[in-house]
Write an enzyme that holds these catalytic residues in place. Structure first.
Site, PDB file in Angstrom:
ATOM      1  N   GLU A  13      28.121 -15.982  62.494  1.00  0.00           N
ATOM      2  CA  GLU A  13      26.673 -15.805  62.683  1.00  0.00           C
ATOM      3  C   GLU A  13      26.398 -14.810  63.810  1.00  0.00           C
ATOM      4  O   GLU A  13      27.291 -14.406  64.552  1.00  0.00           O
ATOM      5  CB  GLU A  13      26.029 -17.144  63.070  1.00  0.00           C
ATOM      6  CG  GLU A  13      25.507 -17.944  61.894  1.00  0.00           C
ATOM      7  CD  GLU A  13      24.186 -17.414  61.362  1.00  0.00           C
ATOM      8  OE1 GLU A  13      23.690 -16.408  61.886  1.00  0.00           O
ATOM      9  OE2 GLU A  13      23.665 -18.010  60.407  1.00  0.00           O
ATOM     10  N   ASN A  98      19.659 -22.374  67.128  1.00  0.00           N
ATOM     11  CA  ASN A  98      20.193 -21.610  65.996  1.00  0.00           C
ATOM     12  C   ASN A  98      19.950 -20.127  66.276  1.00  0.00           C
ATOM     13  O   ASN A  98      20.154 -19.691  67.400  1.00  0.00           O
ATOM     14  CB  ASN A  98      19.553 -22.134  64.693  1.00  0.00           C
ATOM     15  CG  ASN A  98      20.369 -21.759  63.480  1.00  0.00           C
ATOM     16  OD1 ASN A  98      21.598 -21.783  63.535  1.00  0.00           O
ATOM     17  ND2 ASN A  98      19.722 -21.408  62.397  1.00  0.00           N
ATOM     18  N   GLU A 117      19.123 -30.854  59.185  1.00  0.00           N
ATOM     19  CA  GLU A 117      18.485 -29.700  58.542  1.00  0.00           C
ATOM     20  C   GLU A 117      17.507 -30.093  57.438  1.00  0.00           C
ATOM     21  O   GLU A 117      17.323 -29.361  56.468  1.00  0.00           O
ATOM     22  CB  GLU A 117      19.539 -28.712  58.008  1.00  0.00           C
ATOM     23  CG  GLU A 117      20.427 -28.194  59.139  1.00  0.00           C
ATOM     24  CD  GLU A 117      21.296 -27.002  58.756  1.00  0.00           C
ATOM     25  OE1 GLU A 117      21.093 -26.440  57.660  1.00  0.00           O
ATOM     26  OE2 GLU A 117      22.153 -26.624  59.569  1.00  0.00           O
ATOM     27  N   ASN A 144      15.597 -19.509  61.826  1.00  0.00           N
ATOM     28  CA  ASN A 144      16.606 -18.503  61.495  1.00  0.00           C
ATOM     29  C   ASN A 144      16.139 -17.095  61.832  1.00  0.00           C
ATOM     30  O   ASN A 144      15.709 -16.862  62.951  1.00  0.00           O
ATOM     31  CB  ASN A 144      17.055 -18.685  60.036  1.00  0.00           C
ATOM     32  CG  ASN A 144      18.466 -19.253  59.981  1.00  0.00           C
ATOM     33  OD1 ASN A 144      19.332 -18.836  60.735  1.00  0.00           O
ATOM     34  ND2 ASN A 144      18.683 -20.211  59.108  1.00  0.00           N
ATOM     35  N   ASP A 192      18.336 -16.313  55.456  1.00  0.00           N
ATOM     36  CA  ASP A 192      19.008 -16.747  56.691  1.00  0.00           C
ATOM     37  C   ASP A 192      18.726 -15.709  57.782  1.00  0.00           C
ATOM     38  O   ASP A 192      17.598 -15.604  58.249  1.00  0.00           O
ATOM     39  CB  ASP A 192      20.499 -16.952  56.385  1.00  0.00           C
ATOM     40  CG  ASP A 192      21.207 -17.738  57.466  1.00  0.00           C
ATOM     41  OD1 ASP A 192      20.779 -17.699  58.628  1.00  0.00           O
ATOM     42  OD2 ASP A 192      22.221 -18.399  57.157  1.00  0.00           O
TER      43      ASP A 192
END
Ligand code: CA
Length: 285
Positions: A13, A98, A117, A144, A192
C-alpha cells in the site's frame, strides 16, 4: 505483465515517489513494514515496525512520517526510531489508520477504519504542520484514496464500501471541505487508492477488480483501463524522472487460512502512463 519489484507483500500500500532521492516508498500494512525501493539501481530494503503501518511520506525537515495504528509517527530510517507526533481515536482500539496523503501546503490527511471494515466507525483527519489534528469527516467505513485537482481547488476522496469517488471544494488556505458531491461510481471491484495526473484525470486502483482505471471526473467518463495479473490492486503513485511511471501496489492473501492466490500477488507493478502525474507532497511539519 511482470512485476516491477518482486516483494510479495501481504497488503502492499501507500506508494510515494521521493523526487529528491529517486526512491519509491511504500508499506506492507499487515506485514508491518516500510519499504524503500530505488528503481535506478534495483536496491530494495524493508524496515519492520511494531504495528500496522498504512502510509509513509518524507518530511521536509528530513526523515519520514508514517501512520501506524492510530498514530502519526516520525520514523528515522537509519535507526528505526519512532516518535509519536499525534494520536486519534484512543477510545476505539479496534480502529486503525488507513490511506493518507499530504496536501500542497504539507498538511497530512489520513483516515481510519474499524478493522471489521463493515461499520462507519472511522473518520478522516488532517494533521497540520503544527502537529494539531482536526477531524474533518465522520461516519467513514474504510477511508482510502485522497487526491487534489492540479489547481488544488477540488479534493477527491474514497470511502471504499460506498463504491464512489466524491469531491469537495477545497480551501487550501484553511484546509476545509465544502459542497460534497458524488463524481464517480466504480463497479469493477471497489475503489481503493487514487492519484491525479497533470490533466486533472483520476487514476484509481481497483481492489478485487484486477485493474487500474483513468477517469475524467467532470464528465464521469472512463478514459482507459489497465489490467493487472493480481485481483487486489491497492494503490498507485506517479514517479520516475519525468513522473510518467505509475507505480502500483497490490495485496496477497489476507489471512493464513486463505489459499495462496496469484503468483505475483503483493508485488509492485509499473505502468508507463500517457501523461505525467502530479507530485506527491512532503509533510511540512
Ligand atoms: Ca487502501
Amino acid at each position: 505483465m511482470q512485476p516491477r519489484l518482486n516483494v510479495q507483500a501481504i497488503l502492499g500500500e501507500g506508494p510515494h515517489w521521493d523526487e529528491e532521492h529517486g526512491l519509491l516508498w511504500f508499506v506492507d500494512i499487515a506485514g508491518r513494514a516500510v519499504h524503500r525501493y530505488h528503481p535506478a539501481s534495483g536496491q530494495h530494503q524493508r524496515l519492520g515496525v511494531p504495528d500496522m503501518v498504512s502510509t509513509v511520506v518524507p518530511r521536509s525537515r528530513g526523515g519520514l512520517i508514517i501512520t501506524m495504528g492510530r498514530g502519526f509517527y516520525t520514523l528515522d530510517w537509519e535507526s528505526g526510531t519512532l516518535s509519536l507526533l499525534a494520536e486519534v481515536e484512543t477510545d476505539r482500539p479496534n480502529n486503525r489508520f488507513n490511506d493518507g496523503k499530504c496536501d500542497a501546503k504539507g498538511r497530512f490527511w489520513a483516515g481510519t477504519l474499524d478493522k471489521q471494515e463493515n461499520q462507519p466507525l472511522g473518520a478522516l483527519y488532517c494533521l497540520d504542520v503544527d502537529h494539531t489534528v482536526k477531524k474533518v469527516l465522520d461516519g467513514i467505513t474504510v477511508s482510502n484514496g485522497i487526491g487534489w485537482s492540479p489547481d488544488n481547488r477540488i479534493m477527491y476522496y474514497i470511502d471504499s464500501p460506498t463504491k464512489k469517488v466524491v469531491a469537495f471544494d477545497y480551501d487550501l488556505d484553511r484546509a476545509s471541505l465544502s459542497h460534497r458531491r458524488d463524481v464517480l461510481h466504480i463497479h469493477e471491484g471497489s475503489p481503493d487508492g487514487m492519484t491525479v495526473d497533470q490533466d486533472g484525470m483520476l487514476w484509481i486502483a481497483h481492489w478485487g477488480g484486477s485493474q487500474v482505471s483513468r477517469w475524467d471526473p467532470e464528465s464521469a467518463t472512463l478514459i482507459e483501463t489497465y489490467s493487472l495479473p493480481v485481483e487486489r490492486v491497492t494503490s498507485l503513485a506517479f514517479g520516475g524522472p519525468d513522473f510518467t511511471e505509475l507505480f502500483v501496489t497490490t495485496a496477497g492473501r489476507q489471512n493464513p487460512s486463505e489459499p495462496p492466490n496469484e503468483k505475483f500477488a503483493g508485488d509492485v507493478f509499473s505502468i508507463t502512463a500517457p501523461v505525467a502525474g502530479l507530485r506527491g507532497h512532503q509533510y511540512a511539519g
